[in-house]
Design a protein around this motif. Structure first.
Motif: not given
Length: 289
Positions: A159, A182, A210
């Motif tokens: 992330e 992410r 995402e």
């Protein structure tokens, strides 16, 4: 008065020359069999040979430390914690960090606020039981991350990183673990993809991508290779540096391109501007409308 000033500075200059370097450096190699900390006072740490972290042992790397890998590797059978912070990052130069290649060990890797330059990052993470956290880091010219394993409920988190001229993230997830990818930036990715899945979990899609920014519209962002019956990626709510659906489709390789590929990658809805929690990369976006 002028002569006295000259006399003052000459001894100081001589003292600095005699004293030499003000900072230490540490040569490391071999097996780490006890909990060990690499501190800033011993930095830089220069790998003279492969370093291995034994099972049930933790290697902790403190903020501000530099590791010069010399194209060698740190192989983790136990745990590695390399948690810098926004004011004091950890630097890895030409260093490869690998999880255990054996199925009997649970490798745990926690890397945050680090800068990787060259070498490889998690280039072979093969242990069946493992957990990876990679956050808030920048990777320049690094190898593919092979995220393999994750039996049970062990999740991994990649992330808020920036990948520049680096390999992508290749996931093979077995069991119920999930790889959360992410809020990362991918620019000029090499090796044919930014994110790829070959095997998904028993319970469903286990690679969730995402809020990422895929900035290179001339390259593949999401890839599902043919011949793998469970390959799946959920790619909702990403930014593709374009709103042209034809271009986005060209950045995805899935069953729409080859019937031997297991599934179609869902990507709608997608973002029209980068997500607010994704690191800025202002020299690149936006380039398309």
């Amino acid at each position: 008065m002028r002569l006295s000033i000259i006399r003052l500075f000459i001894p100081i200059a001589l003292f600095l020359q005699i004293r030499g370097p003000l900072f230490a450096q540490t040569s490391v190699s071999g097996i780490i069999s006890l909990n060990t900390t690499w501190s800033k006072t011993g930095s830089p740490y220069n790998l003279a040979a492969k370093v291995q972290v034994k099972e049930n042992v933790t290697l902790t790397i403190e903020p501000g430390v530099t590791v010069n890998g010399n194209n060698l590797q740190i192989e983790v059978f136990g745990s590695l914690t390399a948690a810098g912070n926004s004011n004091s990052k950890i630097t890895f130069n030409n260093t490869s960090i690998l999880g255990s290649p054996l199925i009997n060990y649970f490798a745990t890797l926690n890397i945050q606020h680090a800068n990787f330059k060259g070498g490889g990052v998690l280039t072979t993470l093969v242990g069946w039981l493992m957990s990876l956290t990679l956050r808030d880091s920048r990777l320049d010219g690094c190898s593919v991350i092979n995220l393999i394993g994750s039996i049970g409920t062990s999740n991994s988190y990649i992330e808020r990183n920036i990948f520049v001229n680096s390999g992508g993230i290749n996931t093979w997830i077995i069991g119920d673990g999930i790889a959360y990818i992410r809020n990362n930036v991918f620019y000029q990715q090499v090796d044919g993809f930014a994110i790829q899945n070959r095997v998904s979990s028993f319970s469903g899609t286990s690679t969730i991508a995402e809020y990422n920014s895929f900035l290179s519209t001339d390259r593949v962002a999401i890839n599902l290779p043919s011949g793998y019956s469970d390959a799946r990626v959920s790619a909702l709510n990403n930014y593709w540096n374009t709103t042209d659906v034809a271009i986005i489709n060209s950045m995805i390789i899935d069953r729409n391109d080859d019937l031997q590929i297991a599934s179609v990658v869902p990507y709608v809805p997608f973002l029209t501007v980068p997500h607010t929690n994704t690191p800025p990369f202002p020299l690149i976006w936006p380039s398309h409308t």
